[in-house]
Structures are given as structure tokens and as C-alpha cells.
Design an enzyme around this catalytic site. Structure first.
Site, PDB file in Angstrom:
ATOM      1  N   LYS A  51       3.182   7.689  -3.336  1.00 35.68           N
ATOM      2  CA  LYS A  51       1.999   8.558  -3.333  1.00 35.68           C
ATOM      3  C   LYS A  51       2.055   9.547  -2.173  1.00 35.68           C
ATOM      4  O   LYS A  51       1.815  10.748  -2.350  1.00 35.68           O
ATOM      5  CB  LYS A  51       0.724   7.719  -3.235  1.00 35.68           C
ATOM      6  CG  LYS A  51       0.439   6.899  -4.473  1.00 35.68           C
ATOM      7  CD  LYS A  51      -0.779   6.001  -4.228  1.00 35.68           C
ATOM      8  CE  LYS A  51      -1.092   5.129  -5.410  1.00 35.68           C
ATOM      9  NZ  LYS A  51      -2.284   4.287  -5.177  1.00 35.68           N
ATOM     10  N   ALA A  66      -1.859   5.232   0.197  1.00 34.10           N
ATOM     11  CA  ALA A  66      -2.232   3.816   0.219  1.00 34.10           C
ATOM     12  C   ALA A  66      -2.252   3.258  -1.201  1.00 34.10           C
ATOM     13  O   ALA A  66      -2.484   3.995  -2.162  1.00 34.10           O
ATOM     14  CB  ALA A  66      -3.603   3.637   0.866  1.00 34.10           C
ATOM     15  N   ASP A  67      -2.006   1.963  -1.304  1.00 31.50           N
ATOM     16  CA  ASP A  67      -2.114   1.278  -2.584  1.00 31.50           C
ATOM     17  C   ASP A  67      -2.591  -0.143  -2.327  1.00 31.50           C
ATOM     18  O   ASP A  67      -2.141  -0.789  -1.387  1.00 31.50           O
ATOM     19  CB  ASP A  67      -0.774   1.249  -3.317  1.00 31.50           C
ATOM     20  CG  ASP A  67      -0.943   0.815  -4.755  1.00 31.50           C
ATOM     21  OD1 ASP A  67      -1.448   1.639  -5.548  1.00 31.50           O
ATOM     22  OD2 ASP A  67      -0.609  -0.338  -5.076  1.00 31.50           O
ATOM     23  N   THR A  68      -3.515  -0.605  -3.164  1.00 29.53           N
ATOM     24  CA  THR A  68      -4.085  -1.945  -3.011  1.00 29.53           C
ATOM     25  C   THR A  68      -3.858  -2.739  -4.285  1.00 29.53           C
ATOM     26  O   THR A  68      -4.048  -2.224  -5.382  1.00 29.53           O
ATOM     27  CB  THR A  68      -5.601  -1.859  -2.726  1.00 29.53           C
ATOM     28  OG1 THR A  68      -5.798  -1.091  -1.533  1.00 29.53           O
ATOM     29  CG2 THR A  68      -6.211  -3.241  -2.535  1.00 29.53           C
ATOM     30  N   GLY A 103      -0.968  -1.534   1.026  1.00 30.01           N
ATOM     31  CA  GLY A 103       0.157  -0.877   1.660  1.00 30.01           C
ATOM     32  C   GLY A 103      -0.283   0.509   2.089  1.00 30.01           C
ATOM     33  O   GLY A 103      -1.020   1.187   1.362  1.00 30.01           O
TER      34      GLY A 103
END
Length: 191
Positions: A51, A66-68, A103
Site C-alpha cells: 500500500k 497500514a494493514d490490519t 502492519g
């Protein structure tokens, strides 16, 4: 200092505003969120990097991606496809403790990047069909990893405890990101 947030998530936009000494420009990533990585920690770092890199390639500026995900055992739960999948995910989580991993990837103008993962443990109470059905009917679970938003009031009866960073469960570990920004972009003491 201006930092670009590579996300359209209203929760991330709200949370990043808690960080001092930065202005935020929002440019959502259009990167395909696909990876062959199966380790949950590497998975969220990889997606955060994809991203951030997508937006960096378009702007050349300082970027945060960010990634959750929610991890139950070793099973990665992303966003549900529909209401039935949301109900299955919530039933799976009920009566158990699971991990929420976010992340984060920062990229400098030079292209150098830094990634990290923040983990929070969440314990749900026993399954209650009427609570799950009412919550899913709100539509809120459909755009959230693991089919829930910890901040949603209709979910409250299912949540037993949160062990760790609550902002991380919402989707953006503010303190971790602030520390990363200060060290990676060397902003300590700037006004």
C-alpha cells in the site's frame, strides 16, 4: 512535516490525527492486496508495504501504509465478503482469545522503508446468536478485519477483554507509529 497516509479508512484518518508535529494528506492506495505470504506477521507487513509503495510511486513523498488482520490460531481473518461470512467469523472468535495484528510501513523520499507489526490480544465472551445477528445487521462488520470494530457499541456484549493497544484493534497503533516517525524521519524536537 507532511506525511501521506495510503489509506481511505476513516478510522485510520481519525487516529493518525493524534500524532503531533505532522500534517496528513490522504491518498488511498489502489494496490492489489495480494500476497503469497502465509505467516500472519509477515502478511500484514507485506500488505502495508504494498500500500505504501503504491502511493510512494505516485508521489515520491513520505508515506505511511497500514494493514490490519485478525488472527485466530493461525487463520488470518480479513474483511468478510458478506453477512453470512461475518456471522461465521464472529462465531469462530466467540469464547476465544485472538490476535489483532497491524502492519505499518513508512517510506522516505529516498525509497528507504521501515516496517513493524503491533499485536493486541482480544478475548470474546461466549457466542450469543442474537448479539451477533443484531451486530451483523448494522452492516458495520463488512468493512472490518475479523468482521468487527471494537469501537462499535453493539459489539460490546461480546468483548470480554483487550490485552494491549486498543488503537491497534481499531486499526492504527498511534504510539508505535509516532515512535517510528520520530526515529525514522528524525523529527524529535521539530515544531
Amino acid at each position: 512535516m507532511e506525511i501521506i497516509l495510503a489509506s481511505a479508512s476513516p478510522r485510520r484518518v481519525e487516529l493518525i490525527k493524534k500524532i503531533k508535529n505532522i500534517t496528513v494528506k490522504v491518498i488511498p492506495s489502489t494496490a492489489k492486496e495480494e500476497t503469497s505470504v502465509t505467516n500472519p506477521y509477515e502478511f500484514v507487513k507485506e500488505l502495508a508495504y504494498l500500500k505504501a509503495k503504491d502511493v510512494f510511486d505516485k508521489t515520491g513523498g513520505k508515506v505511511i501504509g497500514a494493514d490490519t488482520v485478525v488472527v485466530n490460531g493461525e487463520i488470518i481473518l480479513g474483511k468478510p465478503k458478506d453477512e453470512e461470512e461475518a456471522k461465521r467469523m464472529l462465531k469462530l472468535l466467540c469464547g476465544n482469545t485472538h490476535k489483532v495484528l497491524t502492519g505499518v510501513c513508512l517510506i522516505k523520499e529516498s525509497g528507504e522503508f521501515l516496517t513493524s507489526v503491533t499485536e493486541t490480544k482480544v478475548t470474546f465472551n461466549a457466542y450469543a446468536k442474537e448479539v451477533v445477528d443484531a451486530y451483523v445487521a448494522t452492516g458495520s462488520p463488512l468493512d472490518k478485519a475479523g468482521a468487527y470494530g471494537i469501537q462499535d457499541k453493539k459489539l460490546a456484549p461480546l468483548v470480554k477483554k483487550v490485552d494491549g493497544n486498543l488503537d491497534n484493534v481499531i486499526g492504527f497503533p498511534v504510539q508505535t507509529v509516532q515512535n517510528m516517525i520520530e526515529s525514522f524521519f528524525e523529527t524529535k524536537g521539530e515544531n
